[in-house]
Design a protein around this motif. Structure first.
Motif, short mmCIF file in Angstrom:
data_model
loop_
_atom_site.label_atom_id
_atom_site.label_comp_id
_atom_site.label_asym_id
_atom_site.label_seq_id
_atom_site.Cartn_x
_atom_site.Cartn_y
_atom_site.Cartn_z
N SER A 140 -13.64 -28.54 33.89
CA SER A 140 -12.68 -29.53 33.76
C SER A 140 -11.38 -28.97 33.78
N VAL A 141 -11.31 -27.90 33.14
CA VAL A 141 -9.80 -27.33 32.93
C VAL A 141 -9.35 -26.93 34.28
N PHE A 142 -10.23 -26.40 34.89
CA PHE A 142 -9.90 -25.97 36.27
C PHE A 142 -9.52 -27.07 37.46
N LEU A 143 -10.48 -28.08 37.35
CA LEU A 143 -10.55 -29.08 38.53
C LEU A 143 -9.56 -30.26 37.97
N LEU A 144 -9.53 -30.64 36.78
CA LEU A 144 -9.05 -32.05 36.27
C LEU A 144 -7.23 -31.57 36.50
N ASN A 145 -6.72 -32.35 37.30
CA ASN A 145 -5.40 -32.21 37.47
C ASN A 145 -4.50 -33.47 37.45
N ALA A 146 -5.08 -34.47 36.79
CA ALA A 146 -4.13 -35.69 36.51
C ALA A 146 -3.32 -35.37 35.22
N ASP A 147 -2.23 -35.88 34.95
CA ASP A 147 -1.42 -35.68 34.06
C ASP A 147 -1.69 -36.96 33.42
N MET A 148 -2.51 -37.39 32.47
CA MET A 148 -2.66 -38.54 32.13
C MET A 148 -2.51 -39.24 30.88
N GLY A 149 -2.02 -40.23 30.48
CA GLY A 149 -1.84 -40.54 29.11
C GLY A 149 -0.53 -40.31 28.36
N ARG A 150 0.24 -39.27 28.70
CA ARG A 150 1.43 -38.92 27.84
C ARG A 150 2.54 -40.16 28.31
N SER A 151 2.88 -40.48 26.81
CA SER A 151 3.70 -41.47 26.95
C SER A 151 5.25 -41.12 27.57
N ALA B 102 -24.64 -26.09 23.67
CA ALA B 102 -23.22 -25.40 23.66
C ALA B 102 -22.84 -24.75 25.03
N GLY B 103 -23.84 -24.12 25.59
CA GLY B 103 -23.63 -23.28 26.80
C GLY B 103 -23.22 -24.30 28.01
N VAL B 104 -24.06 -25.49 28.14
CA VAL B 104 -23.87 -26.45 28.96
C VAL B 104 -22.59 -27.10 29.07
N LEU B 105 -22.23 -27.26 27.83
CA LEU B 105 -20.66 -28.02 27.48
C LEU B 105 -19.74 -27.15 27.46
N THR B 106 -19.78 -25.94 27.43
CA THR B 106 -18.79 -24.95 27.80
C THR B 106 -18.48 -24.77 29.18
N ILE B 107 -19.59 -24.77 30.11
CA ILE B 107 -19.53 -24.98 31.32
C ILE B 107 -18.75 -26.11 31.79
N ILE B 108 -18.93 -27.08 31.35
CA ILE B 108 -18.45 -28.46 31.42
C ILE B 108 -16.98 -28.53 31.47
N LEU B 109 -16.67 -27.80 30.22
CA LEU B 109 -15.22 -27.67 29.74
C LEU B 109 -14.37 -26.79 30.53
N VAL B 110 -14.87 -25.82 31.10
CA VAL B 110 -14.27 -24.74 31.96
C VAL B 110 -14.08 -25.42 33.20
N GLY C 27 -2.66 -38.34 21.74
CA GLY C 27 -2.85 -38.12 23.35
C GLY C 27 -1.65 -39.00 23.81
N SER C 28 -0.86 -39.68 23.25
CA SER C 28 0.22 -40.30 23.91
C SER C 28 1.31 -39.17 24.02
N ARG C 29 1.30 -38.22 22.84
CA ARG C 29 2.52 -37.27 23.19
C ARG C 29 2.05 -36.00 23.97
N ILE C 30 0.81 -35.48 24.12
CA ILE C 30 0.59 -34.38 24.80
C ILE C 30 -0.33 -34.69 25.79
N GLY C 31 -0.80 -35.80 26.24
CA GLY C 31 -1.60 -36.23 27.34
C GLY C 31 -3.08 -36.44 27.13
N LEU C 32 -3.99 -37.02 27.86
CA LEU C 32 -5.46 -37.10 27.77
C LEU C 32 -6.26 -36.01 27.97
N ARG C 33 -5.73 -35.23 29.15
CA ARG C 33 -6.36 -34.25 29.55
C ARG C 33 -6.55 -33.17 28.33
#
Length: 423
Positions: free
Chosen positions: A189-200, A179-187, A63-69
């Motif tokens: 998150s991918v489109f709306l979460l824009n913070a570049d978090m945790g990358r050292s 699995a279907g509900v988690l897939t929706i949450i994943l999609v 996570g410190s190398r590629i980011g927490l997203r």
């Protein structure tokens, strides 16, 4: 406070936690119905716990190398794969093949859980802000407690959800629905979460996995003892005691465990109201010691009551309720301290290391729970728990609780008398 991204991270963590609790109950109840022995059921979760140790250790470095997203997305994706994989289990398979296959799927789920947890809790450090250092520390304690407490409450709800889904739609349909509900949450998150978090800012070296400040090492050891003290009676000893000694049905046992976890989570969320807000980080270290001492008293009292056969039902129900309250506050204070002791550039590495110790404690507690109950009953589990809590309290005595400097990961000292540097 980055409310938008905090809400997205929290929502993703909540969705995952519900699925994780439900999956645990689905697997236990379904394979119990198929006639699997308790030993076989225990083996189903062995790799789940072991992979949690490895994931927390290496996940923080990744996570410190590629980011927490990315690690958050990976956790959600692995859980979807584990759910789909588990849906292909056939009742006609031999027990050996079924156990091996389910262990593999649970190993993937264990990786998913700790990737998601490490990512979500590390993100709080980066998303919470304050107008001053004191305000930042106060806000950090508040939002960490809310995230941690809500997670445990939702896991308890997940236990209930798993039982309800199994009764209503069956094993396979339940897995596909989650699995279907988690897939929706994943999609989303991918489109709306824009913070570049945790990358050292600088690429973390592999050797940094074990190069920690004194405070982080001490807190990680204390976390190991704290969570092994809970699971030494919670995982095997308590359910078997309720079923075999108090003659509770499976539904009653499941409902009690769910209620305990939900109540425990609610207290965690309220922990900032129970711990003094003044005094900064060093005051919270003192709080960890005092609340740990209170947990020793509660655990010892409950152990004596069970050993003396003093109203066992009341002793267990009341004792565990009090234990849960005190333990929840301890856990929240520890969760705050790990973020306070780390700087933002190393947060993924340090939180991953810390929760690796947490996972080791759960694994040790799980193994001890079966052994101690076999040889000494629930009383033996509780006395072992007391000894482990004592070890946790003694370990926290090495945390700085006076106006002294606090070491950072780089080996430098912070001259702040009451607060840890969060630069």
């Amino acid at each position: 406070m980055d409310v938008r991204n905090y809400a997205l991270v929290t929502a993703a963590y909540w969705g995952f936690t519900l699925s994780d609790g439900a999956l645990r109950m689905l697997v236990l109840l379904y394979f119990h119905q198929l006639g699997y022995t308790p030993v076989s059921l225990a083996f189903l979760f062995l790799l789940y716990e072991f992979c949690g140790i490895l994931t927390n250790l290496f996940g923080g470095w990744i996570g410190s190398r590629i980011g927490l997203r990315i690690t958050l997305y990976a956790g959600l994706a692995f859980q979807v794969i584990a759910l789909v994989m588990l849906s292909f289990v056939q009742p006609t398979w031999t027990p050996a093949i079924s156990v091996a296959y389910v262990m593999a799927s649970q190993a993937l789920s264990g990786i998913a859980k700790d990737l998601t947890k490490m990512s979500s809790k590390s993100a709080v450090k980066l998303l919470v802000t304050g107008s001053s250092d004191a305000d930042h520390q106060s806000a950090l304690f508040k939002w960490v407690a809310i995230l941690t407490g809500s997670k445990n409450a939702l896991k308890g709800l997940g236990f209930l959800l798993g039982g309800v889904l199994l009764s209503w739609v069956g094993f396979v349909a339940s897995l596909w629905a989650m699995a279907g509900v988690l897939t929706i949450i994943l999609v989303v998150s991918v489109f709306l979460l824009n913070a570049d978090m945790g990358r050292s800012k600088s690429k973390a070296k592999f050797s940094q996995l074990f190069s920690k400040s004194r405070e982080i090492n001490v807190l990680s050891i204390a976390r190991f003892f704290l969570f092994s003290s809970r699971d030494v009676w919670f995982v095997v000893g308590l359910p078997v005691f309720l079923a075999s000694q108090l003659n509770w049905g499976f539904a009653g046992v499941g409902a009690f465990l769910a209620a305990w976890v939900i109540g425990y989570g609610m207290v965690q969320a309220l922990a900032p109201r129970l711990v003094s807000k003044s005094g900064g980080v060093t005051a919270k270290a003192r709080a960890a010691q005092w609340w740990g001492l209170a947990l020793v008293v509660v655990s010892a009292a409950m152990s004596l009551a069970i050993q003396a056969d003093f109203h066992p039902t009341a002793s267990v129900l009341v004792g565990l309720a009090v234990f849960g309250i005190v333990f929840a506050v301890n856990s929240s204070v520890h969760s705050y301290l790990i973020l306070a002791y780390t700087d933002s550039d190393q947060v993924a590495l340090n939180v991953g290391f810390y929760y690796m110790a947490n996972a080791c404690g759960r694994l040790a507690g799980t193994l001890l729970s079966g052994v101690m109950y076999l040889y000494a009953g629930l009383g033996g589990c509780l006395w072992t728990s007391t000894a482990l809590v004592v070890a946790a309290v003694v370990t926290t005595l090495w945390l700085p609780t006076k106006n002294e400097s606090v070491s950072t990961e780089s080996g430098k000292k912070s001259d702040l008398p009451l607060e840890v540097s969060t630069a």
